[in-house]
Write an enzyme that holds these catalytic residues in place. Structure first.
Site, PDB file in Angstrom:
ATOM      1  N   GLY A 271       0.831  -1.199   0.000  1.00  0.00           N
ATOM      2  CA  GLY A 271       0.000   0.000   0.000  1.00  0.00           C
ATOM      3  C   GLY A 271       0.860   1.243   0.000  1.00  0.00           C
ATOM      4  O   GLY A 271       1.990   1.221   0.505  1.00  0.00           O
TER       5      GLY A 271
ATOM      6  N   GLN B  74       3.360   9.917   0.657  1.00  0.00           N
ATOM      7  CA  GLN B  74       4.628   9.205   0.881  1.00  0.00           C
ATOM      8  C   GLN B  74       5.628   9.433  -0.252  1.00  0.00           C
ATOM      9  O   GLN B  74       6.820   9.190  -0.075  1.00  0.00           O
ATOM     10  CB  GLN B  74       4.376   7.696   1.064  1.00  0.00           C
ATOM     11  CG  GLN B  74       3.604   7.368   2.335  1.00  0.00           C
ATOM     12  CD  GLN B  74       3.357   5.879   2.470  1.00  0.00           C
ATOM     13  OE1 GLN B  74       2.360   5.373   1.982  1.00  0.00           O
ATOM     14  NE2 GLN B  74       4.267   5.160   3.113  1.00  0.00           N
TER      15      GLN B  74
ATOM     16  N   CYS C  66       5.436  -0.039   7.421  1.00  0.00           N
ATOM     17  CA  CYS C  66       5.152   1.108   6.553  1.00  0.00           C
ATOM     18  C   CYS C  66       6.413   1.448   5.777  1.00  0.00           C
ATOM     19  O   CYS C  66       7.503   1.494   6.368  1.00  0.00           O
ATOM     20  CB  CYS C  66       4.718   2.298   7.419  1.00  0.00           C
ATOM     21  SG  CYS C  66       4.323   3.764   6.468  1.00  0.00           S
ATOM     22  N   LEU C  67       6.255   1.702   4.491  1.00  0.00           N
ATOM     23  CA  LEU C  67       7.431   2.038   3.675  1.00  0.00           C
ATOM     24  C   LEU C  67       8.085   3.340   4.157  1.00  0.00           C
ATOM     25  O   LEU C  67       9.253   3.562   3.899  1.00  0.00           O
ATOM     26  CB  LEU C  67       7.033   2.152   2.196  1.00  0.00           C
ATOM     27  CG  LEU C  67       6.550   0.834   1.560  1.00  0.00           C
ATOM     28  CD1 LEU C  67       6.060   1.084   0.137  1.00  0.00           C
ATOM     29  CD2 LEU C  67       7.662  -0.210   1.571  1.00  0.00           C
TER      30      LEU C  67
ATOM     31  N   HIS D 237      -4.917   2.009   7.311  1.00  0.00           N
ATOM     32  CA  HIS D 237      -3.523   2.447   7.460  1.00  0.00           C
ATOM     33  C   HIS D 237      -3.225   3.555   6.453  1.00  0.00           C
ATOM     34  O   HIS D 237      -2.663   4.598   6.811  1.00  0.00           O
ATOM     35  CB  HIS D 237      -2.589   1.247   7.260  1.00  0.00           C
ATOM     36  CG  HIS D 237      -1.127   1.576   7.226  1.00  0.00           C
ATOM     37  ND1 HIS D 237      -0.222   1.077   8.146  1.00  0.00           N
ATOM     38  CD2 HIS D 237      -0.391   2.344   6.369  1.00  0.00           C
ATOM     39  CE1 HIS D 237       0.983   1.547   7.864  1.00  0.00           C
ATOM     40  NE2 HIS D 237       0.915   2.294   6.780  1.00  0.00           N
ATOM     41  N   GLU D 238      -3.624   3.332   5.191  1.00  0.00           N
ATOM     42  CA  GLU D 238      -3.325   4.321   4.151  1.00  0.00           C
ATOM     43  C   GLU D 238      -4.154   5.592   4.344  1.00  0.00           C
ATOM     44  O   GLU D 238      -3.661   6.698   4.113  1.00  0.00           O
ATOM     45  CB  GLU D 238      -3.563   3.732   2.759  1.00  0.00           C
ATOM     46  CG  GLU D 238      -2.729   2.505   2.420  1.00  0.00           C
ATOM     47  CD  GLU D 238      -1.236   2.694   2.631  1.00  0.00           C
ATOM     48  OE1 GLU D 238      -0.750   3.829   2.510  1.00  0.00           O
ATOM     49  OE2 GLU D 238      -0.548   1.704   2.940  1.00  0.00           O
TER      50      GLU D 238
ATOM     51  N   HIS E 134      -2.534   7.962   6.564  1.00  0.00           N
ATOM     52  CA  HIS E 134      -1.488   8.781   5.940  1.00  0.00           C
ATOM     53  C   HIS E 134      -2.063  10.110   5.420  1.00  0.00           C
ATOM     54  O   HIS E 134      -1.383  11.136   5.443  1.00  0.00           O
ATOM     55  CB  HIS E 134      -0.849   8.035   4.765  1.00  0.00           C
ATOM     56  CG  HIS E 134       0.224   7.070   5.153  1.00  0.00           C
ATOM     57  ND1 HIS E 134       1.403   7.466   5.748  1.00  0.00           N
ATOM     58  CD2 HIS E 134       0.310   5.722   5.016  1.00  0.00           C
ATOM     59  CE1 HIS E 134       2.161   6.389   5.955  1.00  0.00           C
ATOM     60  NE2 HIS E 134       1.522   5.321   5.531  1.00  0.00           N
TER      61      HIS E 134
HETATM   62 NI    NI Z   1       2.303   3.371   5.594  1.00  0.00          NI
END
Ligand code: NI
Length: 216
Positions: free
Chosen positions: A46, A51, A94-95, A136-137, A140
């Site tokens: 995701g 990001q 998370c990236l 989660h996304e 962000h």
């Molecule tokens: Ni994330």
């Protein structure tokens, strides 16, 4: 498609609230294509536009984890219609927070509305891993990272450890606030003067007793 640089903690940009997309056009689709390429390259399941440094309310997901059979999903301007009271726990990463993983509780089901890749209105009822990823996304888009939930869990643990000292700490805060007729904001300020353990305990008392609210 271009692989973009993924911003990582503590980049302040990640804490920014993303703006709604006004029109789903080719420039937006280009961002989504780049996001997907970047996510697959990472690899991740995701990614939110913020990001890669684009503060727009766009999410891409692919939870298939199958390079042979990709199942990309695109969500523009997602909004929650419903989230279940039932919680589910998944280990999240998370990236933008490389190397950190933690079990996070979130509503087990969510129902969202959004615009798809073509700009058409859609709704989706998700559960399990998909529901967790969407939430989660979506966090962000508000500048929230999954690690933010860890601190509150830590507070609960610390508060339990400090249970035996609670009368002492509560009385200390009461006397500070009462003696100066301070309100919540001032009380928050006072807290900054205490050491972390006491701050943790005071946060606990916010929830446990509603004391700070009563003091306003
Ligand atoms: Ni994330």
């Amino acid at each position: 498609m271009t692989i973009r640089k993924i911003l990582t903690e503590p980049d302040p940009f990640l804490r920014q609230k993303s703006e709604p997309v006004e029109k789903v056009d080719d420039s937006i689709r280009k961002i989504m294509d780049d996001m997907l390429e970047t996510m697959y390259d990472a690899p991740g399941i995701g990614l939110a536009a913020i990001q890669i440094g684009v503060p727009k309310r766009i999410i891409v997901l692919d939870i298939s984890k199958n390079p042979e059979k990709k199942e990309p999903m695109y969500f523009i301007n997602p909004e929650k219609i419903y989230t279940s009271k039932d919680q589910a726990t998944y280990e999240e990463g998370c990236l933008s927070v490389p190397g950190q993983f933690a079990e996070i509780d979130r509503p087990d089901k969510c129902h969202i509305k959004y615009l798809d890749y073509n700009g058409d209105s859609k709704e989706l009822k998700a559960n399990g891993l998909l529901a967790t990823c969407i939430q989660h996304e979506m966090d962000h888009l508000e500048g929230i990272l999954f690690i933010d939930y860890l601190s509150s869990e830590k507070i609960e643990i610390n508060a339990e450890e400090l249970e035996k000292d609670k009368d002492y700490i509560l009385n200390m805060l009461k006397s500070e606030v009462a003696s100066a007729h301070w309100g919540k904001d001032e009380a928050m300020g006072i807290r900054l003067n205490y050491d972390n353990q006491v701050i943790d305990a005071l946060n606990y008392f916010d929830e446990a007793t509603g004391f700070i609210n009563k003091s306003q």
